[in-house]
Enzyme design. Sequence first.
Site, PDB file in Angstrom:
ATOM      1  N   ARG A  34      -3.144   3.131   8.349  1.00  0.00           N
ATOM      2  CA  ARG A  34      -3.458   1.985   7.495  1.00  0.00           C
ATOM      3  C   ARG A  34      -2.368   0.921   7.528  1.00  0.00           C
ATOM      4  O   ARG A  34      -1.185   1.223   7.494  1.00  0.00           O
ATOM      5  CB  ARG A  34      -3.659   2.462   6.046  1.00  0.00           C
ATOM      6  CG  ARG A  34      -4.519   3.698   5.941  1.00  0.00           C
ATOM      7  CD  ARG A  34      -4.616   4.229   4.511  1.00  0.00           C
ATOM      8  NE  ARG A  34      -5.263   3.293   3.607  1.00  0.00           N
ATOM      9  CZ  ARG A  34      -5.349   3.498   2.297  1.00  0.00           C
ATOM     10  NH1 ARG A  34      -4.779   4.571   1.742  1.00  0.00           N
ATOM     11  NH2 ARG A  34      -5.966   2.621   1.536  1.00  0.00           N
ATOM     12  N   LYS A  72       0.828  -1.200   0.000  1.00  0.00           N
ATOM     13  CA  LYS A  72       0.000   0.000   0.000  1.00  0.00           C
ATOM     14  C   LYS A  72       0.870   1.261   0.000  1.00  0.00           C
ATOM     15  O   LYS A  72       0.649   2.173  -0.789  1.00  0.00           O
ATOM     16  CB  LYS A  72      -0.904  -0.022   1.234  1.00  0.00           C
ATOM     17  CG  LYS A  72      -2.052   0.943   1.158  1.00  0.00           C
ATOM     18  CD  LYS A  72      -2.956   0.799   2.378  1.00  0.00           C
ATOM     19  CE  LYS A  72      -3.687  -0.528   2.350  1.00  0.00           C
ATOM     20  NZ  LYS A  72      -4.295  -0.864   3.656  1.00  0.00           N
ATOM     21  N   CYS A  80       9.277 -37.985  -8.760  1.00  0.00           N
ATOM     22  CA  CYS A  80       7.966 -38.565  -9.034  1.00  0.00           C
ATOM     23  C   CYS A  80       7.085 -38.583  -7.797  1.00  0.00           C
ATOM     24  O   CYS A  80       6.051 -39.212  -7.767  1.00  0.00           O
ATOM     25  CB  CYS A  80       8.108 -39.964  -9.614  1.00  0.00           C
ATOM     26  SG  CYS A  80       8.908 -41.118  -8.498  1.00  0.00           S
ATOM     27  N   ARG A 135      -3.230  -1.541  -6.441  1.00  0.00           N
ATOM     28  CA  ARG A 135      -2.436  -2.761  -6.312  1.00  0.00           C
ATOM     29  C   ARG A 135      -2.829  -3.675  -7.468  1.00  0.00           C
ATOM     30  O   ARG A 135      -3.886  -3.496  -8.069  1.00  0.00           O
ATOM     31  CB  ARG A 135      -2.700  -3.462  -4.986  1.00  0.00           C
ATOM     32  CG  ARG A 135      -4.140  -3.880  -4.837  1.00  0.00           C
ATOM     33  CD  ARG A 135      -4.390  -4.513  -3.468  1.00  0.00           C
ATOM     34  NE  ARG A 135      -5.822  -4.698  -3.291  1.00  0.00           N
ATOM     35  CZ  ARG A 135      -6.467  -4.539  -2.144  1.00  0.00           C
ATOM     36  NH1 ARG A 135      -5.817  -4.176  -1.059  1.00  0.00           N
ATOM     37  NH2 ARG A 135      -7.756  -4.739  -2.055  1.00  0.00           N
ATOM     38  N   HIS A 143     -15.838  -8.291   0.578  1.00  0.00           N
ATOM     39  CA  HIS A 143     -14.871  -9.241   1.111  1.00  0.00           C
ATOM     40  C   HIS A 143     -15.084 -10.636   0.541  1.00  0.00           C
ATOM     41  O   HIS A 143     -14.146 -11.305   0.110  1.00  0.00           O
ATOM     42  CB  HIS A 143     -14.976  -9.254   2.640  1.00  0.00           C
ATOM     43  CG  HIS A 143     -14.078 -10.254   3.283  1.00  0.00           C
ATOM     44  ND1 HIS A 143     -14.535 -11.474   3.724  1.00  0.00           N
ATOM     45  CD2 HIS A 143     -12.755 -10.242   3.497  1.00  0.00           C
ATOM     46  CE1 HIS A 143     -13.521 -12.152   4.213  1.00  0.00           C
ATOM     47  NE2 HIS A 143     -12.431 -11.440   4.091  1.00  0.00           N
ATOM     48  N   TYR A 145      13.498 -33.606 -15.266  1.00  0.00           N
ATOM     49  CA  TYR A 145      12.042 -33.567 -15.420  1.00  0.00           C
ATOM     50  C   TYR A 145      11.356 -33.683 -14.070  1.00  0.00           C
ATOM     51  O   TYR A 145      11.959 -34.095 -13.075  1.00  0.00           O
ATOM     52  CB  TYR A 145      11.570 -34.698 -16.347  1.00  0.00           C
ATOM     53  CG  TYR A 145      11.708 -36.090 -15.761  1.00  0.00           C
ATOM     54  CD1 TYR A 145      10.702 -36.622 -14.953  1.00  0.00           C
ATOM     55  CD2 TYR A 145      12.839 -36.864 -16.013  1.00  0.00           C
ATOM     56  CE1 TYR A 145      10.832 -37.877 -14.394  1.00  0.00           C
ATOM     57  CE2 TYR A 145      12.973 -38.121 -15.457  1.00  0.00           C
ATOM     58  CZ  TYR A 145      11.968 -38.626 -14.646  1.00  0.00           C
ATOM     59  OH  TYR A 145      12.098 -39.862 -14.084  1.00  0.00           O
ATOM     60  N   MET A 197      -5.646  -7.202   8.044  1.00  0.00           N
ATOM     61  CA  MET A 197      -5.125  -6.413   9.152  1.00  0.00           C
ATOM     62  C   MET A 197      -6.020  -5.194   9.329  1.00  0.00           C
ATOM     63  O   MET A 197      -7.032  -5.053   8.666  1.00  0.00           O
ATOM     64  CB  MET A 197      -3.685  -6.030   8.869  1.00  0.00           C
ATOM     65  CG  MET A 197      -2.773  -7.236   8.876  1.00  0.00           C
ATOM     66  SD  MET A 197      -1.089  -6.794   8.519  1.00  0.00           S
ATOM     67  CE  MET A 197      -1.198  -6.285   6.833  1.00  0.00           C
ATOM     68  N   GLY A 216      -7.904  -6.675   3.858  1.00  0.00           N
ATOM     69  CA  GLY A 216      -8.840  -6.764   4.964  1.00  0.00           C
ATOM     70  C   GLY A 216      -8.382  -7.622   6.130  1.00  0.00           C
ATOM     71  O   GLY A 216      -9.094  -7.766   7.111  1.00  0.00           O
ATOM     72  N   SER A 257      15.198 -41.237  -9.746  1.00  0.00           N
ATOM     73  CA  SER A 257      13.960 -40.492  -9.632  1.00  0.00           C
ATOM     74  C   SER A 257      13.710 -40.280  -8.141  1.00  0.00           C
ATOM     75  O   SER A 257      13.694 -41.240  -7.378  1.00  0.00           O
ATOM     76  CB  SER A 257      12.813 -41.271 -10.274  1.00  0.00           C
ATOM     77  OG  SER A 257      11.620 -40.539 -10.131  1.00  0.00           O
TER      78      SER A 257
HETATM   79  P1  ADP Z   1      -7.501  -2.441   3.607  1.00  0.00           P
HETATM   80  O1  ADP Z   1      -6.092  -2.810   3.491  1.00  0.00           O
HETATM   81  O2  ADP Z   1      -8.265  -3.315   4.499  1.00  0.00           O
HETATM   82  O3  ADP Z   1      -8.155  -2.192   2.276  1.00  0.00           O
HETATM   83  P2  ADP Z   1      -7.243   0.398   3.836  1.00  0.00           P
HETATM   84  O4  ADP Z   1      -6.089   0.925   4.558  1.00  0.00           O
HETATM   85  O5  ADP Z   1      -7.148   0.411   2.369  1.00  0.00           O
HETATM   86  O6  ADP Z   1      -7.547  -1.050   4.364  1.00  0.00           O
HETATM   87  O7  ADP Z   1      -8.480   1.211   4.297  1.00  0.00           O
HETATM   88  C1  ADP Z   1      -9.783   0.814   4.066  1.00  0.00           C
HETATM   89  C2  ADP Z   1     -10.588   1.939   3.455  1.00  0.00           C
HETATM   90  O8  ADP Z   1     -10.527   3.113   4.227  1.00  0.00           O
HETATM   91  C3  ADP Z   1     -10.076   2.330   2.103  1.00  0.00           C
HETATM   92  O9  ADP Z   1     -10.742   1.602   1.140  1.00  0.00           O
HETATM   93  C4  ADP Z   1     -10.433   3.788   1.977  1.00  0.00           C
HETATM   94  O10 ADP Z   1     -11.643   3.921   1.302  1.00  0.00           O
HETATM   95  C5  ADP Z   1     -10.579   4.233   3.388  1.00  0.00           C
HETATM   96  N1  ADP Z   1      -9.478   5.136   3.673  1.00  0.00           N
HETATM   97  C6  ADP Z   1      -8.242   4.828   4.085  1.00  0.00           C
HETATM   98  N2  ADP Z   1      -7.469   5.923   4.188  1.00  0.00           N
HETATM   99  C7  ADP Z   1      -8.251   6.944   3.835  1.00  0.00           C
HETATM  100  C8  ADP Z   1      -8.042   8.357   3.724  1.00  0.00           C
HETATM  101  N3  ADP Z   1      -6.875   8.907   3.974  1.00  0.00           N
HETATM  102  N4  ADP Z   1      -9.077   9.119   3.308  1.00  0.00           N
HETATM  103  C9  ADP Z   1     -10.271   8.556   3.035  1.00  0.00           C
HETATM  104  N5  ADP Z   1     -10.534   7.256   3.131  1.00  0.00           N
HETATM  105  C10 ADP Z   1      -9.537   6.463   3.526  1.00  0.00           C
HETATM  106 MG    MG Z   2      -7.615  -1.030   0.947  1.00  0.00          MG
END
Ligand code: ADP
Ligand code: MG
Length: 961
Positions: free
Chosen positions: A97, A27, A864, A347, A469, A884, A108, A106, A797
């Site tokens: 984040r 990220k 094998c 990503r 999710h 192989y 962490m 999602g 083998s």
């Molecule tokens: P994950 O790794 O679980 O996707 P994120 O760190 O991407 O977690 O955060 C989840 C959501 O929070 C993001 O999809 C985004 O929409 C929102 N978010 C995170 N940082 C910001 C920010 N600086 N401003 C507005 N929304 C944010």
């Molecule tokens: Mg995210």
Amino acid sequence: MAAKRIYAFGGGRAEGNKDMKDLLGGKGAGLAEMSNIGIPVPPGFTITTEVCAEYYKAGQKLPKALEPELKAALRKVEALTGKGFGDPSDPLLVSVRSGARASMPGMMDTVLNLGLNDATVAGLAARASNPRFAWDSYRRFVAMFGDVVLGLKPERKEDRDPFEVILDAKKHAHGVKYDKDLPVEALRELVAEFKAEIRRRKGVEFPEAPYEQLLAAIGAVFRSWNNDRAIAYRQLNGIPAEWGTAVSVQSMVFGNMGDDSGTGVAFTRNPATGEDEFYGEFLVNAQGEDVVAGIRTPQKISELKERWPEVARQLEDARETLERHYRDMQDIEFTIERGRLYLLQTRSGKRTGLAAVRIAVEMAEERLIGRDEAVLRVEPEALNHLLRPVFDAEAKAAAVKGGRGLAKGLPAGPGAASGKLVFFAQDAAAWHARGEPVILARHETSPEDIRGMAAAEGFLTAFGGMTSHAALVARQMGKVAIVGCGALEFDYHARTMTVETAGGAKVLKEGDWLSIDGTAGEVIEGRLDTRPSEVMAVLVEGGLEPKDAPTYQRFAKLLSWADAARRLRVRANADQPDQARVAVAFGAQGIGLCRTEHMFFGEGKIGPMREMIVAETHEDRRKALAKLLPVQREDFRGLFLEMAGRPVTIRTLDPPLHEFLPHEEQGIAQLARDTGRTVEEIRAQIADLVESNPMLGHRGCRLGISHPEITEMQARAIFEAACDAAEQGVKVEPEVMIPLVASVKELDDQAGVVRRVAEDVFARRGRKVRYLVGTMIEVPRGALTAAEIARTAEFFSFGTNDLTQTTFGLSRDDTGPVLQTYLAKEILPVDPFVSVDQDGVGALMKIAVAGGRATRPGLKLGICGEHGGDPASVEFCHRIGLDYVSCSPYRLPIARLAAAQAALRERAQESKAGDGSAKRARNGKAKPARAAKASPRRARNAAIAVPRARKGAGRRPRARA
Ligand code: ADP
Ligand code: MG
Ligand code: MG
């Protein structure tokens, strides 16, 4: 100078970039890169993964030295945004984040709107002239902070999130359906009620000081690396525990400022099918988590144009720019604050196997990437997805006609799945463990459900879109899934699900059979028959022409590119002609393991086999063997003809004899009749053959040594069949393989029998066929004395199943609980029976390779064991210079792709490092080529010198566009 702990981004440039994932997490690296290429990103900074390591090393304490850097970084963000952290007149709010090297969506934690307190909320309200928005942000913050930082969670699995419960009561009291319709006083009350709940349940005060909030949140995000779901995810994906997460602190932008704001998630191509279309969802007046959490079903990205044409155009531009820049399908998060677009994340998008193949092939054809790159883009395991069955169209139509069609939802994970309905992830895991196929159905899934989702055949949710999710996990795990199926209502306490159908409401209970078609998005009551996928229909089942099968065409194209790139050859483990046919269809270049014992279980074969085993005299044994000879010869002949000149490795009898004997009354009586002995005598003989450690007992070459006539019969069948095939014009080169050899003397004994029989058959038949005699390397002594064994063996083998058992001293059949515990405690990184233990078993393999080739430079080397179809093991086999790999027919596409990737990565490494260090790379100094798959153990175990791969290893593929 001490290492830099914080890297800033935003304001049009960044200190990091996309290649710094190890340090900044995916990220953080993505945010930095987007800043660098002119994509609008709210300013912020990333605290490195090294600080995460420091944090854990210090017993979960942030290093003191972080603080001055942190304060300076905050000041920079304040300068760029013109706001002040904790400033009541114009407060800077941030998100905190998580973000590891490999994306773990999602798994962490993240905290939004940090910096709010009773004073700053007023400033925010005044600045935005929107008290509702300010209080909405505040209540979200308190709930997230309460959950993530202070650990206020539901008490039991049936319970909902405690803050959600309070929120629902509030909505109920105000008679509204959505959060966004709550009046400002209600939000204000929520903040107070949330804080009270924290105090009541956790006995702590919610911290008002923003800087204190920030430090606590950073620590909590570091700790979230070790929450249960993150650990489960790491285990499922082979991510090392020592990587840790980075933390990105970023100024907030607000999608919840009103009806001119919103938030969304999008893919630059369709992640389920791979089609080249902008694919995504957004919600008006909402904050990011709302889309992903599947709380409201969002609108399609195509509808963005109508609402905000200018934003839609900008977003389309960002799509173009990012896809061209990264040259891959991107998964992006964005927010619109009062008509202004910001990107919050990019990503490489997770995709289904179907989509992975399509995107890779089409991008290569668009010349966005080269063919080799296309080959590297597809996870080998993803190819399984293209082999998976789909529902039989007629069966489905009949079910729907018969009133079993229940509902439609979004097709999030293609394929067909039937199973018993369960409503809790824990149940999914438990039922699966006792062998029941399950479909997990829920309102929405959350990262906590990950283990249960892995256990289910498929899953079904009522809420959420294609970016929820559940959809994301489906793509990643290759599960069948339907999401956003609005006709479902759940009663978790009663364990029932009500479906609104055209014909009225239907109630389904836990345990009822349910079928889901993840390609069409249809939910059907009961069980349904399946039919083969496109690829299977073309290659194996017949009845479909390649020209009518676009998915097959892309699959074939990708594999042809893979074949051009790989050095390792691929063979199949197959004993029967029909298996051999499938193997050839899937690209087998030979048979690497024909297990002769399977041949004895067929019709009319087991009887003489049993007579042979219980025979008391040589004479009786020879008689029984004489009955087996023609049947066995026929089996081999069929195999040779089917393989049409490709090499076939045949292993002489391997399992303990006891396995062939009858254990039930009837079989024993029959055997007594057949041999003219009494039931008691037969029983006594069976009892005699019982061993307390059959895996370490009278088996493998030991059988042939004590009963040479068995090996003799088998060799005769092989050579006679080879002569027969040769007479029919099919060239054959049998490779006779002696199992479980620990000493060259064992092999000498058995090779002597084989060669003598060969000469005899050739003399009688007046023709000769070329053949090899070799051995399996599957016990440590065999590997350690490989140099001697190679004096007799013309090939090795690796039998890595037995080699793993005997190296660990751990029986594969009795290890379930041991392995589970070891994996859970991360004592073993992966199941060594699935992926070669490169440190231990791999070290023995290297010794055997070196020893064997020292004695006999042209020694043919293969594997094998089950590992031959495991991508990481295939890569290892490439690196140690095998010729192989051999695996089950259906895993051949995976092996071909994995072998190509191994070769391409090695080449990339060589050209990066120049030739001199390429040699060093093979000898263990170089870093593994691909961070996401690498683990420290790889680098370490390369310390044992490996002989240079044979000629041809450095062959380069033809130049490509
Ligand atoms: P994950 O790794 O679980 O996707 P994120 O760190 O991407 O977690 O955060 C989840 C959501 O929070 C993001 O999809 C985004 O929409 C929102 N978010 C995170 N940082 C910001 C920010 N600086 N401003 C507005 N929304 C944010
Ligand atoms: Mg995210
Ligand atoms: Mg074995």
